[in-house]
Motif scaffolding. Structure first.
Motif, PDB file in Angstrom:
ATOM      1  N   PHE A   1       1.122  -1.074   0.026  1.00 43.52           N
ATOM      2  CA  PHE A   1       0.069   0.012   0.006  1.00 43.52           C
ATOM      3  C   PHE A   1       0.861   1.276  -0.046  1.00 43.52           C
ATOM      4  CE2 PHE A   1      -2.840  -3.216   1.554  1.00 43.52           C
ATOM      5  CZ  PHE A   1      -4.106  -2.988   1.015  1.00 43.52           C
ATOM      6  N   ILE A   2       0.457   2.198  -0.750  1.00 41.39           N
ATOM      7  CA  ILE A   2       1.303   3.300  -0.948  1.00 41.39           C
ATOM      8  C   ILE A   2       0.756   4.377  -0.052  1.00 41.39           C
ATOM      9  CG2 ILE A   2       0.249   3.988  -3.186  1.00 41.39           C
ATOM     10  CD1 ILE A   2       2.689   5.743  -3.941  1.00 41.39           C
ATOM     11  N   LYS A   3       1.428   5.183   0.683  1.00 43.57           N
ATOM     12  CA  LYS A   3       0.830   6.196   1.428  1.00 43.57           C
ATOM     13  C   LYS A   3       1.518   7.437   1.504  1.00 43.57           C
ATOM     14  CE  LYS A   3      -1.076   2.841   5.016  1.00 43.57           C
ATOM     15  NZ  LYS A   3      -1.516   2.693   6.279  1.00 43.57           N
ATOM     16  N   LEU A   4       0.961   8.404   1.881  1.00 41.37           N
ATOM     17  CA  LEU A   4       1.465   9.588   1.542  1.00 41.37           C
ATOM     18  C   LEU A   4       1.911  10.432   3.124  1.00 41.37           C
ATOM     19  CD1 LEU A   4       2.403  12.341  -0.056  1.00 41.37           C
ATOM     20  CD2 LEU A   4       0.008  12.883   0.081  1.00 41.37           C
ATOM     21  N   ASP A   5       3.063  10.867   3.312  1.00 44.47           N
ATOM     22  CA  ASP A   5       3.496  11.473   4.639  1.00 44.47           C
ATOM     23  C   ASP A   5       3.533  13.031   4.379  1.00 44.47           C
ATOM     24  OD1 ASP A   5       4.510  12.384   7.167  1.00 44.47           O
ATOM     25  OD2 ASP A   5       4.970  10.355   7.565  1.00 44.47           O
ATOM     26  N   ILE A   6       2.734  13.752   4.534  1.00 47.81           N
ATOM     27  CA  ILE A   6       2.977  15.186   4.164  1.00 47.81           C
ATOM     28  C   ILE A   6       3.883  15.953   4.978  1.00 47.81           C
ATOM     29  CG2 ILE A   6       2.031  17.336   4.257  1.00 47.81           C
ATOM     30  CD1 ILE A   6       0.875  15.776   1.706  1.00 47.81           C
ATOM     31  N   LYS A   7       3.904  15.505   6.259  1.00 52.42           N
ATOM     32  CA  LYS A   7       5.030  16.260   7.248  1.00 52.42           C
ATOM     33  C   LYS A   7       6.426  15.903   6.992  1.00 52.42           C
ATOM     34  CE  LYS A   7       5.898  16.482  12.440  1.00 52.42           C
ATOM     35  NZ  LYS A   7       5.488  15.701  13.578  1.00 52.42           N
ATOM     36  N   GLU A   8       6.734  14.773   6.682  1.00 52.51           N
ATOM     37  CA  GLU A   8       8.025  14.318   6.253  1.00 52.51           C
ATOM     38  C   GLU A   8       8.314  14.191   4.782  1.00 52.51           C
ATOM     39  OE1 GLU A   8       9.230  10.307   7.793  1.00 52.51           O
ATOM     40  OE2 GLU A   8       8.729  10.906   9.787  1.00 52.51           O
ATOM     41  N   GLN A   9       7.123  14.774   4.023  1.00 51.64           N
ATOM     42  CA  GLN A   9       7.497  14.833   2.695  1.00 51.64           C
ATOM     43  C   GLN A   9       7.857  13.511   1.782  1.00 51.64           C
ATOM     44  OE1 GLN A   9       9.476  18.283   1.806  1.00 51.64           O
ATOM     45  NE2 GLN A   9       8.122  19.590   2.590  1.00 51.64           N
ATOM     46  N   THR A  10       7.377  12.423   2.230  1.00 53.34           N
ATOM     47  CA  THR A  10       7.792  11.119   1.805  1.00 53.34           C
ATOM     48  C   THR A  10       6.608  10.382   1.306  1.00 53.34           C
ATOM     49  OG1 THR A  10       7.675  10.183   4.337  1.00 53.34           O
ATOM     50  CG2 THR A  10       9.927  11.081   3.190  1.00 53.34           C
ATOM     51  N   ILE A  11       7.062   9.262   0.632  1.00 56.05           N
ATOM     52  CA  ILE A  11       6.012   8.241   0.243  1.00 56.05           C
ATOM     53  C   ILE A  11       6.416   7.140   1.045  1.00 56.05           C
ATOM     54  CG2 ILE A  11       5.289   6.741  -1.650  1.00 56.05           C
ATOM     55  CD1 ILE A  11       4.202   9.571  -2.125  1.00 56.05           C
TER      56      ILE A  11
END
Length: 359
Positions: free
Chosen positions: A56-66
């Motif tokens: 599953f691909i998730k988005l982490d806005i805080k760390e600016q990572t996938i």
């Protein structure tokens, strides 16, 4: 017109926020990154293989990572394998459409028997000395998370491990066993930390707040503490396990509590150097063996021990009373002892007794 533009803007913002929220908490199932995860696992050790299910691909806005998350992974090397709760891979959002380089892997090990874990470690990186040590671990469970950072270009990867061991048992090479061992641990390339250690030795409960092991060139610097609450020490069992005679003590058991701090260097994994020990011990009563012709027993004592630079100093403050064949309430006095022992020198003992009640 403005009303419609406002509604459209709000709708777009809502949809965008919903997509971001969904990607952050739930993710999208994909198989586009499976080969990328396989390649990173092989980078750890070419002998490693894995079975990956859904990613599953998730988005982490805080760390600016996938984040790429996959659960229930089987990690295998030769005939040995471990089951993982999860693997979390992270890559920069900016690299998503370029080189797709994974920055880090977080591997969450499912709780397992230590026997399975040590077999896997020996297959992963065999070492005869390590096998001798690990072979003394008889049982127990371990759960850990391993963090691998691939961003250091000067080396293959950096790592750190966080975990917990429960209900373990270790054989001390015919010197008894440590039982019901539990502790938390943290380690990386340079140091190891053990926290909240608890174990039983010779039916005595021991605990330690912290033990640290730091690498320094060809040696390890070890510091820590160990203590026990007041309990009855079985003298005969200690004699058997430690191969040391306590025949000067007549008691079958001695009640005592202790707080100990220690440090030493382990050189080339063989030689112990710069050993230091500080101990504080409280004891109820020690009955001196009558065959020694020293007709006193010491009671309610406090002992301080200091060992450094091959010099041992012991200070004892206690009550004492004279042994008597008559059944009567003893008259207690005060006793102070100073015992000193330097390397290649005889033991020096100084004592002071005061007792106005005994004639």
């Amino acid at each position: 017109m403005r009303k419609y533009l406002f509604i459209i803007s709000i709708t777009i913002i809502f949809l965008f926020a919903s997509i971001i929220t969904y990607l952050n908490f739930f993710g999208i199932k994909t198989d586009k990154f499976n080969k990328l995860i396989y390649s990173k696992i092989s980078q750890i050790n070419p002998k490693l293989s894995s079975e990956i299910n859904d990613v599953f691909i998730k988005l982490d806005i805080k760390e600016q990572t996938i984040k790429l998350e996959t659960s229930n992974v089987k990690l295998q090397i030769a005939k040995e394998y471990l089951y993982l709760d999860k693997i979390i891979s992270k890559l920069s959002i900016y690299n998503l459409f370029n080189n797709r380089s994974i920055q880090s892997l977080e591997i969450l090990l499912r709780e397992d028997e230590i026997s399975n874990f040590k077999n896997f470690i020996l297959e992963y990186d065999y070492n005869f000395s390590r096998e001798l040590i690990l072979s003394q671990i008889k049982k127990g469970k371990i759960k850990a998370s391993i963090f691998l950072d691939f961003q250091n270009k000067s080396k293959n990867f950096d790592y750190s491990i966080l975990g917990k061991v429960t209900n373990a048992q270790i054989n001390l090479l015919n010197k008894g066993e440590l039982e019901k061992i539990s502790f938390n641990f943290i380690s990386d390339q340079k140091q190891y930390f053990i926290n909240d250690l608890q174990f039983i030795y010779a039916d005595i409960d021991f605990n330690s707040e912290a033990i640290s092991v730091k690498k320094s060139d060809n040696s390890f610097i070890i510091n820590g503490d160990i203590s026990n609450k007041k309990q009855g020490f079985d003298i005969k069992k200690l004699q058997k396990n430690l191969d040391y005679s306590f025949d000067f003590i007549e008691n079958s058991k001695v009640k005592l509590s202790s707080n100990n701090k220690f440090s030493f260097n382990l050189i080339n994994k063989k030689k112990i150097d710069k050993f230091e020990l500080k101990s504080k011990i409280d004891f109820d009563e020690i009955k001196i063996n009558k065959n020694l012709n020293l007709p006193i027993n010491i009671n309610n004592g406090k002992l301080k021990l200091d060992y450094k630079n091959h010099t041992l100093d012991i200070n004892i403050n206690s009550k004492f009373y004279f042994q008597s064949g008559k059944e009567k309430q003893p008259n207690f006095g005060d006793a102070k002892f100073l015992i000193s022992k330097k390397r290649n020198e005889n033991v020096k003992i100084k004592g002071n007794f005061s007792n106005s009640g005994n004639k």
